[in-house]
Design a protein around this motif. Structure first.
Motif, PDB file in Angstrom:
ATOM      1  N   TRP A 123     -79.267 -42.234   3.831  1.00 58.98           N
ATOM      2  CA  TRP A 123     -79.573 -42.641   2.457  1.00 58.98           C
ATOM      3  C   TRP A 123     -78.433 -42.265   1.513  1.00 58.98           C
ATOM      4  CZ3 TRP A 123     -81.583 -45.515  -1.048  1.00 58.98           C
ATOM      5  CH2 TRP A 123     -81.625 -45.085  -2.364  1.00 58.98           C
ATOM      6  N   LEU A 124     -77.942 -41.033   1.629  1.00 60.16           N
ATOM      7  CA  LEU A 124     -76.878 -40.580   0.730  1.00 60.16           C
ATOM      8  C   LEU A 124     -75.598 -41.396   0.912  1.00 60.16           C
ATOM      9  CD1 LEU A 124     -77.424 -36.726   0.961  1.00 60.16           C
ATOM     10  CD2 LEU A 124     -77.920 -38.204  -1.003  1.00 60.16           C
ATOM     11  N   GLU A 125     -75.356 -41.866   2.122  1.00 57.19           N
ATOM     12  CA  GLU A 125     -74.171 -42.674   2.393  1.00 57.19           C
ATOM     13  C   GLU A 125     -74.393 -44.157   2.133  1.00 57.19           C
ATOM     14  OE1 GLU A 125     -73.390 -41.487   6.480  1.00 57.19           O
ATOM     15  OE2 GLU A 125     -71.757 -40.178   5.807  1.00 57.19           O
ATOM     16  N   VAL A 128     -76.816 -48.677  -1.382  1.00 57.35           N
ATOM     17  CA  VAL A 128     -77.868 -48.715  -2.398  1.00 57.35           C
ATOM     18  C   VAL A 128     -77.890 -47.411  -3.196  1.00 57.35           C
ATOM     19  CG1 VAL A 128     -80.369 -48.822  -2.769  1.00 57.35           C
ATOM     20  CG2 VAL A 128     -79.300 -50.347  -1.124  1.00 57.35           C
ATOM     21  N   ASN A 129     -77.803 -46.284  -2.531  1.00 60.77           N
ATOM     22  CA  ASN A 129     -77.777 -45.000  -3.230  1.00 60.77           C
ATOM     23  C   ASN A 129     -76.523 -44.881  -4.092  1.00 60.77           C
ATOM     24  OD1 ASN A 129     -78.577 -42.261  -3.902  1.00 60.77           O
ATOM     25  ND2 ASN A 129     -76.905 -41.638  -2.564  1.00 60.77           N
ATOM     26  N   LYS A 130     -75.387 -45.302  -3.554  1.00 61.96           N
ATOM     27  CA  LYS A 130     -74.147 -45.226  -4.330  1.00 61.96           C
ATOM     28  C   LYS A 130     -74.246 -46.090  -5.585  1.00 61.96           C
ATOM     29  CE  LYS A 130     -71.317 -43.916  -0.451  1.00 61.96           C
ATOM     30  NZ  LYS A 130     -70.319 -44.257   0.521  1.00 61.96           N
ATOM     31  N   LYS A 131     -74.812 -47.282  -5.452  1.00 64.66           N
ATOM     32  CA  LYS A 131     -74.985 -48.153  -6.615  1.00 64.66           C
ATOM     33  C   LYS A 131     -75.957 -47.522  -7.608  1.00 64.66           C
ATOM     34  CE  LYS A 131     -76.207 -52.846  -7.974  1.00 64.66           C
ATOM     35  NZ  LYS A 131     -76.593 -54.192  -7.508  1.00 64.66           N
ATOM     36  N   GLU A 138     -76.277 -45.179 -17.200  1.00 62.07           N
ATOM     37  CA  GLU A 138     -76.660 -46.292 -18.079  1.00 62.07           C
ATOM     38  C   GLU A 138     -78.178 -46.423 -18.160  1.00 62.07           C
ATOM     39  OE1 GLU A 138     -76.204 -51.141 -18.295  1.00 62.07           O
ATOM     40  OE2 GLU A 138     -74.657 -49.999 -17.240  1.00 62.07           O
ATOM     41  N   LEU A 139     -78.853 -46.274 -17.035  1.00 64.68           N
ATOM     42  CA  LEU A 139     -80.319 -46.330 -17.031  1.00 64.68           C
ATOM     43  C   LEU A 139     -80.899 -45.218 -17.898  1.00 64.68           C
ATOM     44  CD1 LEU A 139     -80.893 -46.934 -13.205  1.00 64.68           C
ATOM     45  CD2 LEU A 139     -81.296 -48.589 -15.027  1.00 64.68           C
ATOM     46  N   PRO A 190     -73.744 -36.172 -12.332  1.00 64.44           N
ATOM     47  CA  PRO A 190     -72.637 -36.536 -11.465  1.00 64.44           C
ATOM     48  C   PRO A 190     -73.123 -37.454 -10.351  1.00 64.44           C
ATOM     49  CG  PRO A 190     -73.247 -34.229 -11.147  1.00 64.44           C
ATOM     50  CD  PRO A 190     -74.072 -34.771 -12.268  1.00 64.44           C
ATOM     51  N   ALA A 191     -72.318 -38.433 -10.038  1.00 69.43           N
ATOM     52  CA  ALA A 191     -72.670 -39.343  -8.961  1.00 69.43           C
ATOM     53  C   ALA A 191     -72.426 -38.664  -7.634  1.00 69.43           C
ATOM     54  CB  ALA A 191     -71.825 -40.615  -9.052  1.00 69.43           C
ATOM     55  N   SER A 192     -73.255 -38.991  -6.670  1.00 69.78           N
ATOM     56  CA  SER A 192     -73.064 -38.437  -5.324  1.00 69.78           C
ATOM     57  C   SER A 192     -71.840 -39.073  -4.709  1.00 69.78           C
ATOM     58  CB  SER A 192     -74.288 -38.734  -4.454  1.00 69.78           C
ATOM     59  OG  SER A 192     -75.397 -38.089  -4.950  1.00 69.78           O
TER      60      SER A 192
END
Length: 193
Positions: A123-125, A128-131, A138-139, A190-192
């Motif tokens: 999931w982390l990779e 969809v998670n990155k997006k 923004e959300l 922070p983004a993963s």
């Protein structure tokens, strides 16, 4: 027969050890993928007191610094606080990354099965998670703007009533009108990696 039992026990121990090291590798991968988030937590810990100091300094400047000197003092205070944040953030981020295996890692290993850890890494990779992580600021900002807009009519009457009650209790003249919170900026997550 006894040799067969010993061989079976050794084989089971070897499999258990191999599974344990695989689980440890998966936990290490999760921690690596979450490193930006861990560093972000450290940054938030450093920034929180810096923001409080900035607010206190602004209030003190209004009360104690002559108007002609406020801009220069404000720039000096801002520079000092920025320097603190720039110097302290990497130190705490480094410490957080070193501490993560002993806290996050242990808990992940205890509470997640090897299969769950594999799914978590996947999931982390995942794209969809990155997006999702890229879109999250923004959300959150859109959500905060809507929430603040709805907070004004909900909270303004209550804040005004509280202000009147406090003024009566303290027996002071009313200050400038208080209102509900202005548009707040959500904390950047922070983004993963």
């Amino acid at each position: 027969m006894r040799a067969l039992v010993i061989a079976a026990l050794v084989a089971c121990a070897s499999v258990a050890h191999a599974q344990g090291s695989t689980k440890k590798e998966l936990v290490a991968k999760v921690l690596q993928l979450q490193q930006a988030s861990i560093e972000g937590l450290a940054r938030n810990i450093v920034e929180r007191p810096a923001v409080q100091m900035m607010q206190s300094a602004a209030a003190a400047m209004q009360a104690q610094v002559p108007p002609s000197k406020r801009e220069a003092v404000a720039k000096s205070v801002d520079a000092d606080i920025r320097k603190f944040v720039e110097e302290a953030t990497p130190l705490l981020a480094e410490r957080a990354v070193k501490l993560a295996p002993a806290v996050y890692g242990v808990q992940l290993e205890e509470k997640f099965s090897e299969d769950e850890l594999r799914q978590l890494v996947a999931w982390l990779e995942s794209p969809v998670n990155k997006k999702f992580q890229q879109q999250l600021p923004e959300l959150q900002n859109s959500f905060m703007q809507k929430l603040v807009a709805e907070a004004v009519p909900l909270l303004d009457p209550k804040l005004q009533a509280l202000q009147r009650k406090l003024q009566a209790t303290l027996n002071v003249a009313p200050p400038a009108a208080a209102s509900a919170p202005k548009a707040a900026q959500p904390a950047a997550r922070p983004a993963s990696k």
